[in-house]
Design a protein around this motif. Structure first.
Motif, PDB file in Angstrom:
ATOM      1  N   ASP A   1      39.699  24.317  46.165  1.00 10.34           N
ATOM      2  CA  ASP A   1      39.733  22.871  46.081  1.00 10.34           C
ATOM      3  C   ASP A   1      40.491  22.277  47.264  1.00 10.34           C
ATOM      4  N   ALA A   2      41.711  22.780  47.480  1.00 11.53           N
ATOM      5  CA  ALA A   2      42.533  22.308  48.587  1.00 11.53           C
ATOM      6  C   ALA A   2      41.893  22.637  49.931  1.00 11.53           C
TER       7      ALA A   2
ATOM      8  N   LEU B   1      31.250  27.286  43.264  1.00 11.05           N
ATOM      9  CA  LEU B   1      32.589  27.663  42.863  1.00 11.05           C
ATOM     10  C   LEU B   1      32.672  27.696  41.343  1.00 11.05           C
ATOM     11  N   LYS B   2      33.672  28.382  40.838  1.00  9.63           N
ATOM     12  CA  LYS B   2      33.921  28.401  39.398  1.00  9.63           C
ATOM     13  C   LYS B   2      35.168  27.590  39.094  1.00  9.63           C
TER      14      LYS B   2
ATOM     15  N   ASP C   1      31.992  24.824  38.873  1.00  5.81           N
ATOM     16  CA  ASP C   1      32.739  23.642  39.280  1.00  5.81           C
ATOM     17  C   ASP C   1      31.836  22.828  40.206  1.00  5.81           C
ATOM     18  N   TYR C   2      31.159  21.854  39.619  1.00  3.03           N
ATOM     19  CA  TYR C   2      30.162  21.088  40.371  1.00  3.03           C
ATOM     20  C   TYR C   2      30.795  20.208  41.435  1.00  3.03           C
TER      21      TYR C   2
ATOM     22  N   ALA D   1      38.248  28.723  31.470  1.00  6.18           N
ATOM     23  CA  ALA D   1      36.923  28.274  31.898  1.00  6.18           C
ATOM     24  C   ALA D   1      36.486  29.001  33.161  1.00  6.18           C
ATOM     25  N   GLU D   2      36.829  30.304  33.229  1.00  5.19           N
ATOM     26  CA  GLU D   2      36.591  31.062  34.450  1.00  5.19           C
ATOM     27  C   GLU D   2      35.117  31.107  34.843  1.00  5.19           C
TER      28      GLU D   2
END
Length: 402
Positions: free
Chosen positions: A209-210, A264-265, A276-277, A271-272
């Motif tokens: 994310d970062a 990505l997850k 991750d939209y 919630a592995e």
């Protein structure tokens, strides 16, 4: 692009590594309680300014002129000192010491208002506030005075860029925002990613994310950058990384992260295996910026096949993210896996005003219609005259497009 990732629990949809709880994001508010001009139908407490700003940015990117009341709503959220909170239920009430202002909401609002124009006063006040809360390491935390993190620093870089400042020249104790980002960059032995923040022991851990945020932020770009030229993405170690090198290293990490599945997850506990939209959309932008459209094709194609239901559930910020990702990677946001993302976004709030291009097209069509009426009227006159019939002709105007 870059900083709409997981929002802090206090703030927006996708900003600092902790996603807004799904239950919170999916809980609708009665339409009567939602402010006029606001995009979306869910509770805006944690993401009102964020999602509104993204909607305006995406509309502007699609050459649409956002509705005046949508812009007015966003500008009306600003506190007197220039800062923004995630949402102010009563903008007529002045912000006090308890107002939870934050850098992410303020920086994204700067980019939203700068994109639509005519809001120079509000933009300048917000940027002045952001500069006033810059940390000594050159970066920004989510809250004023909080430890610098990659996401917050990147979204503020985007605001500075939108305002017309050179982020490298915005310094505190001699440190620029790029200095703060480079402190969070990991070596190639650890993938070349960026960390969100050091942990309590000062250790850096890779955070996708970062990294997606910092890849674009390190290049000094804003929340809706254009795709770059086609080039190979590789990680390169150097004694003293430049921001550009650190950005390329981060893109290399992201390319590896989506190489297998195309997405990505979720980093949320428990919630592995959940895709991750939002952060995948950010990865598309980051890869397109660093390696051109071809570098982003795998995650882009995955989003085209799988993101429609997520966007429908999540609302305007999700549609905006997909629009910006599609556009950066060379896809058509108006036909993204069979979905017109622009139409869907516009349906989330007040319809945009007619653009100059649309007005010109309408004028051309009207002229064509008028010319058609004139031609057939003349033909009719000639035919009547030719057979010697003296009828009084009454012209009938054809239906015209507005």
């Amino acid at each position: 692009m870059y900083v709409r990732r997981s929002a802090a629990v206090l703030a927006a949809v996708t900003v600092i590594g902790v996603a807004t709880p799904v239950a919170q994001a999916a809980t609708p508010s009665p339409s009567a309680s939602l402010p006029a001009g606001l995009y979306g139908t869910t509770d805006p407490t944690y993401d009102g300014v964020w999602r509104q700003s993204l909607a305006l940015i995406a509309q502007n990117r699609m050459k649409l002129e956002p509705a005046a009341k949508a812009v007015d709503w966003l500008a009306g959220q600003q506190c007197a000192d220039g800062a923004f909170t995630a949402f102010r239920a009563d903008p007529s009430k002045a912000c006090d010491a308890k107002a939870m202002v934050d850098t992410n909401s303020t920086a994204v609002a700067v980019q939203g208002l700068a994109a639509v124009g005519e809001r120079d006063t509000e933009v300048k006040k917000a940027v002045t506030w952001l500069k006033s809360v810059q940390n000594k390491d050159g970066g920004w935390g989510y809250t004023p005075g909080g430890a610098s993190d990659a996401n917050s620093t990147s979204v503020v870089i985007g605001a500075l860029h939108a305002f017309g400042d050179d982020p490298a020249e915005i310094r505190k104790d001699g440190k620029s925002p790029y200095d703060a980002l480079l402190k969070l960059a990991l070596p190639c032995a650890k993938g070349g990613a960026f960390a969100y923040q050091p942990d309590k022991k000062g250790k850096l851990s890779a955070n996708a994310d970062a990294t997606a945020a910092a890849v674009v932020g390190a290049l000094g770009m804003g929340i809706s950058p254009r795709g770059g030229e086609k080039k190979d993405i590789a990680c390169t170690d150097a004694a003293d990384l430049t921001p550009e090198q650190a950005s390329a290293n981060g893109a290399s990490y992201l390319a590896d992260a989506v190489a297998k599945d195309g997405h990505l997850k979720s980093a949320l506990a428990g919630a592995e295996d959940q895709p991750d939209y939002g952060n995948t959309a950010d990865v598309v932008v980051a890869l397109a910026v660093q390696g051109g459209a071809s570098a982003a094709q795998k995650p882009l194609e995955w989003l085209e096949k799988n993101a429609a239901a997520w966007a429908k559930q999540s609302g305007p910020a999700a549609y905006a993210q997909l629009i910006l990702a599609a556009d950066a990677a060379g896809a058509d946001p108006r036909d993204f896996g069979g979905t017109d993302l622009v139409k869907q976004l516009n349906a989330q709030g007040p319809a945009p005003r007619t653009t100059a291009a649309e007005s010109a097209k309408a004028s051309e069509q009207k002229a064509d219609d008028d010319n058609g009426v004139g031609v057939w009227w003349i033909v009719g006159v000639c035919l009547v005259a030719g057979i010697g019939v003296g009828f009084l002709l009454s012209g009938r105007t054809k239906g015209r497009r507005p």
